[in-house]
Motif scaffolding. Structure first.
Motif, PDB file in Angstrom:
ATOM      1  N   GLU A   1      93.668  33.596  12.995  1.00 25.01           N
ATOM      2  CA  GLU A   1      94.198  33.992  14.296  1.00 25.01           C
ATOM      3  C   GLU A   1      93.169  33.776  15.401  1.00 25.01           C
ATOM      4  O   GLU A   1      93.520  33.467  16.545  1.00 25.01           O
ATOM      5  N   LEU A   2      91.884  33.889  15.064  1.00 23.17           N
ATOM      6  CA  LEU A   2      90.838  33.681  16.058  1.00 23.17           C
ATOM      7  C   LEU A   2      90.712  32.212  16.451  1.00 23.17           C
ATOM      8  O   LEU A   2      90.253  31.887  17.550  1.00 23.17           O
ATOM      9  N   ALA A   3      91.121  31.315  15.548  1.00 19.49           N
ATOM     10  CA  ALA A   3      91.005  29.876  15.820  1.00 19.49           C
ATOM     11  C   ALA A   3      92.200  29.326  16.597  1.00 19.49           C
ATOM     12  O   ALA A   3      92.139  28.200  17.095  1.00 19.49           O
ATOM     13  N   GLU A   4      93.258  30.097  16.704  1.00 24.97           N
ATOM     14  CA  GLU A   4      94.462  29.592  17.369  1.00 24.97           C
ATOM     15  C   GLU A   4      94.247  29.332  18.853  1.00 24.97           C
ATOM     16  O   GLU A   4      95.000  28.575  19.475  1.00 24.97           O
TER      17      GLU A   4
ATOM     18  N   LYS B   1      86.558  38.088  24.163  1.00 23.48           N
ATOM     19  CA  LYS B   1      86.996  39.196  25.017  1.00 23.48           C
ATOM     20  C   LYS B   1      88.345  38.886  25.656  1.00 23.48           C
ATOM     21  O   LYS B   1      89.257  39.713  25.647  1.00 23.48           O
ATOM     22  N   ARG B   2      88.482  37.665  26.218  1.00 29.19           N
ATOM     23  CA  ARG B   2      89.721  37.297  26.911  1.00 29.19           C
ATOM     24  C   ARG B   2      90.937  37.368  25.998  1.00 29.19           C
ATOM     25  O   ARG B   2      92.038  37.729  26.427  1.00 29.19           O
ATOM     26  N   ASN B   3      90.738  37.027  24.736  1.00 25.72           N
ATOM     27  CA  ASN B   3      91.862  36.991  23.800  1.00 25.72           C
ATOM     28  C   ASN B   3      92.036  38.273  22.993  1.00 25.72           C
ATOM     29  O   ASN B   3      92.859  38.327  22.086  1.00 25.72           O
ATOM     30  N   GLY B   4      91.249  39.290  23.348  1.00 21.47           N
ATOM     31  CA  GLY B   4      91.439  40.606  22.758  1.00 21.47           C
ATOM     32  C   GLY B   4      90.757  40.846  21.427  1.00 21.47           C
ATOM     33  O   GLY B   4      90.813  41.964  20.893  1.00 21.47           O
ATOM     34  N   PHE B   5      90.081  39.839  20.876  1.00 23.92           N
ATOM     35  CA  PHE B   5      89.493  40.001  19.541  1.00 23.92           C
ATOM     36  C   PHE B   5      88.247  40.881  19.573  1.00 23.92           C
ATOM     37  O   PHE B   5      87.980  41.618  18.621  1.00 23.92           O
ATOM     38  N   LEU B   6      87.486  40.809  20.657  1.00 21.81           N
ATOM     39  CA  LEU B   6      86.295  41.646  20.762  1.00 21.81           C
ATOM     40  C   LEU B   6      86.685  43.120  20.784  1.00 21.81           C
ATOM     41  O   LEU B   6      86.073  43.954  20.099  1.00 21.81           O
TER      42      LEU B   6
ATOM     43  N   LYS C   1      66.423  46.547   7.342  1.00 21.17           N
ATOM     44  CA  LYS C   1      66.926  47.270   8.512  1.00 21.17           C
ATOM     45  C   LYS C   1      68.441  47.129   8.694  1.00 21.17           C
ATOM     46  O   LYS C   1      69.091  48.060   9.161  1.00 21.17           O
ATOM     47  N   ALA C   2      68.979  45.954   8.369  1.00 25.05           N
ATOM     48  CA  ALA C   2      70.395  45.714   8.680  1.00 25.05           C
ATOM     49  C   ALA C   2      71.015  44.713   7.721  1.00 25.05           C
ATOM     50  O   ALA C   2      70.320  43.885   7.116  1.00 25.05           O
ATOM     51  N   HIS C   3      72.349  44.806   7.596  1.00 28.75           N
ATOM     52  CA  HIS C   3      73.152  43.784   6.932  1.00 28.75           C
ATOM     53  C   HIS C   3      73.897  42.987   8.000  1.00 28.75           C
ATOM     54  O   HIS C   3      73.928  43.362   9.175  1.00 28.75           O
ATOM     55  N   PHE C   4      74.506  41.892   7.562  1.00 28.94           N
ATOM     56  CA  PHE C   4      75.037  40.918   8.521  1.00 28.94           C
ATOM     57  C   PHE C   4      76.474  40.546   8.171  1.00 28.94           C
ATOM     58  O   PHE C   4      76.781  40.195   7.023  1.00 28.94           O
ATOM     59  N   CYS C   5      77.349  40.638   9.171  1.00 27.23           N
ATOM     60  CA  CYS C   5      78.749  40.210   9.031  1.00 27.23           C
ATOM     61  C   CYS C   5      79.021  39.117  10.057  1.00 27.23           C
ATOM     62  O   CYS C   5      78.747  39.290  11.250  1.00 27.23           O
ATOM     63  N   ALA C   6      79.572  37.997   9.616  1.00 29.72           N
ATOM     64  CA  ALA C   6      79.867  36.876  10.498  1.00 29.72           C
ATOM     65  C   ALA C   6      81.372  36.647  10.557  1.00 29.72           C
ATOM     66  O   ALA C   6      82.044  36.601   9.522  1.00 29.72           O
ATOM     67  N   ILE C   7      81.877  36.488  11.772  1.00 31.47           N
ATOM     68  CA  ILE C   7      83.314  36.291  12.001  1.00 31.47           C
ATOM     69  C   ILE C   7      83.485  35.013  12.808  1.00 31.47           C
ATOM     70  O   ILE C   7      83.126  34.959  13.984  1.00 31.47           O
ATOM     71  N   THR C   8      84.029  33.995  12.193  1.00 35.81           N
ATOM     72  CA  THR C   8      84.102  32.699  12.861  1.00 35.81           C
ATOM     73  C   THR C   8      85.401  32.526  13.637  1.00 35.81           C
ATOM     74  O   THR C   8      86.477  32.876  13.160  1.00 35.81           O
ATOM     75  N   SER C   9      85.278  31.942  14.834  1.00 33.91           N
ATOM     76  CA  SER C   9      86.457  31.669  15.661  1.00 33.91           C
ATOM     77  C   SER C   9      86.719  30.182  15.832  1.00 33.91           C
ATOM     78  O   SER C   9      87.694  29.792  16.467  1.00 33.91           O
TER      79      SER C   9
ATOM     80  N   ARG D   1      78.453  37.864  -0.209  1.00 37.11           N
ATOM     81  CA  ARG D   1      79.025  38.692  -1.273  1.00 37.11           C
ATOM     82  C   ARG D   1      80.541  38.745  -1.170  1.00 37.11           C
ATOM     83  O   ARG D   1      81.251  38.700  -2.168  1.00 37.11           O
ATOM     84  N   ASP D   2      81.042  38.858   0.066  1.00 38.64           N
ATOM     85  CA  ASP D   2      82.486  38.961   0.281  1.00 38.64           C
ATOM     86  C   ASP D   2      82.918  38.010   1.389  1.00 38.64           C
ATOM     87  O   ASP D   2      82.276  37.953   2.448  1.00 38.64           O
ATOM     88  N   ILE D   3      84.012  37.296   1.133  1.00 36.50           N
ATOM     89  CA  ILE D   3      84.651  36.468   2.150  1.00 36.50           C
ATOM     90  C   ILE D   3      86.084  36.957   2.285  1.00 36.50           C
ATOM     91  O   ILE D   3      86.866  36.887   1.330  1.00 36.50           O
ATOM     92  N   TYR D   4      86.429  37.473   3.445  1.00 39.73           N
ATOM     93  CA  TYR D   4      87.794  37.930   3.714  1.00 39.73           C
ATOM     94  C   TYR D   4      88.480  36.870   4.560  1.00 39.73           C
ATOM     95  O   TYR D   4      87.952  36.469   5.604  1.00 39.73           O
ATOM     96  N   HIS D   5      89.631  36.406   4.091  1.00 37.62           N
ATOM     97  CA  HIS D   5      90.273  35.283   4.758  1.00 37.62           C
ATOM     98  C   HIS D   5      91.768  35.519   4.882  1.00 37.62           C
ATOM     99  O   HIS D   5      92.350  36.357   4.184  1.00 37.62           O
ATOM    100  N   GLY D   6      92.380  34.762   5.796  1.00 37.30           N
ATOM    101  CA  GLY D   6      93.807  34.908   6.055  1.00 37.30           C
ATOM    102  C   GLY D   6      94.055  35.715   7.318  1.00 37.30           C
ATOM    103  O   GLY D   6      93.169  36.419   7.831  1.00 37.30           O
ATOM    104  N   LYS D   7      95.265  35.620   7.835  1.00 34.94           N
ATOM    105  CA  LYS D   7      95.609  36.322   9.071  1.00 34.94           C
ATOM    106  C   LYS D   7      95.469  37.837   8.889  1.00 34.94           C
ATOM    107  O   LYS D   7      95.897  38.389   7.887  1.00 34.94           O
TER     108      LYS D   7
END
Length: 405
Positions: free
Chosen positions: A176-179, A38-43, A128-136, A8-14
């Motif tokens: 930023e997650l892919a950097e 975790k190491r890079n602070g995103f978690l 029961k739940a909805h799903f959000c995916a965040i790609t690195s 439904r929604d794609i949020y993109h950009g830094k």
């Protein structure tokens, strides 16, 4: 009639990760992999954003590369205990794919893995739940797709789960997650994205909507993949978008036998200490499959159009197909990916993933080809291979040889 489905929604950009602050719910389970987030602070950022939105947050960490059936079962049990109304999967393709399968099992505890693998046979989710995916990573596209890949290590086979029900509700594509991706991961995921775009374009399920996405993804990949591999962060940002475009294309147009073979060879030699990384498999197999499929007139014409669109050269359709094959092989050279399984893990391409001995390959070739024919991706390939033809393609993928298809 055909169907075209996206999140439904794609949020993109830094800075897009901050959109987690706007989710609505009570409990969120974050599913992550081996530790880079975790190491890079995103978690921590993701957890903080969700708490700011009022969520109780639980972490499910340590999802392995090429997640197993057992990992899915364990994760579903965690979900059943915690009872999240949002599942937030972040990282590369593996944690997102695993979380999708866990989601199915969470919603339907009695469903078997075999039932999950019935193509487009998943019952209705979101009770029961909805799903959000965040790609690195910039390759799998799983944040926008109707697919999940789960490995049965007892059988040595990767199984695609395919159903529009598991298309995420929200996708976050924050470059930023892919950097922080290692160089080899940039190479493998980039070639995975290219394979998605090319296979979607020649698939028997292609349409006007998917063609536009696939072609532009290819153009961006041609321009930006090698530069991203060499550390250009602007190119890395464009590649993050390109892989998402390719994901949207193949989620609706489906794929072909490059992926069938990659699924069935990835874990086929795991008991011998050899594992073929998915993106590397696609990179090695793609030129051979293009040559095989180009015997079909429609596929040949579409490959030629790709060559024209990417300005690869060639006068006749045959020359254009050859220029596309040459382009793909050239990318492998630039990205230090070998051209055949025989060289994967050998001195020319050292890897911690192990080396596939010729005797083991020959012993298992028949069964791998048979399993590849049965893979969910084979049905939309433009040319349907026989057992003998699939074995020939597979041999070409091992030895990097030309075969008269």
């Amino acid at each position: 009639m055909a169907r075209f489905t996206l999140p439904r929604d794609i949020y993109h950009g830094k800075g897009a990760l901050a959109e987690l602050k706007n989710l609505k719910g009570k409990k969120a389970l974050i599913c992550v992999g081996g530790g880079s987030m975790k190491r890079n602070g995103f978690l921590q950022k993701a957890e903080d954003y969700l708490k700011e939105a009022g969520f109780e947050v639980k972490l499910l960490e340590g999802i392995e590369s090429d997640p197993s059936v057992e990992t899915v079962e364990k994760g579903a049990a965690v979900m059943e205990e915690f009872k999240p109304d949002w599942i937030v999967a972040m990282g590369g393709g593996s944690p997102i794919d695993a979380a999708k399968a866990m989601w199915i099992k969470y919603e339907y505890p009695d469903i078997t893995f075999e039932q999950m693998c019935k193509v487009f046979g998943i019952p209705e989710l979101r009770h029961k739940a909805h799903f959000c995916a965040i790609t690195s990573t910039s390759g799998t596209g799983t944040e926008v797709t109707a697919f999940s890949i789960i490995t049965d290590y007892k059988k040595g086979i990767k199984y695609p789960i395919a159903d529009f029900e598991i298309t995420p509700d929200v996708a976050i594509v924050d470059p930023e997650l892919a950097e922080t991706m290692p160089q080899k991961l940039v190479a493998h995921t980039g070639m995975d994205a290219l394979t998605h775009a090319i296979e979607a374009y020649v698939s028997t399920a292609n349409c006007d909507y998917t063609d536009a996405l696939a072609l532009y993804a290819m153009k961006l990949i041609k321009r930006d993949l090698v530069n991203s591999y060499n550390g250009d962060m602007e190119a890395r940002e464009h590649m993050h978008n390109a892989q998402c475009l390719a994901g949207m294309a193949f989620s609706n147009a489906l794929l072909g036998i490059v992926h069938s073979l990659a699924h069935k060879t990835g874990a086929a030699f795991a008991d011998k200490g050899a594992h073929i990384i998915h993106g590397a498999a696609n990179a090695m197999y793609l030129p051979k499959v293009i040559a095989f499929n180009a015997k079909d007139a429609t596929a040949k014409s579409r490959y030629a159009y790709i060559a024209d669109y990417l300005e690869l050269g060639g006068a006749s359709e045959g020359e254009k197909v050859n220029s596309l094959i040459k382009f793909c092989r050239g990318l492998n050279d630039d990205l230090k990916i070998p051209h055949g399984i025989k060289f994967y893990g050998a001195d020319s391409y050292p890897t911690e993933q192990g080396f596939v001995e010729e005797s083991v390959f020959l012993e298992r070739k028949h069964d791998i080809a048979a399993n590849a024919i049965l893979d969910a991706c084979t049905g939309s390939n433009p040319r349907q291979p026989s057992q003998e033809e699939m074995e020939k393609v597979l041999s070409a993928c091992y030895y990097d040889t030309d075969v008269d298809f």
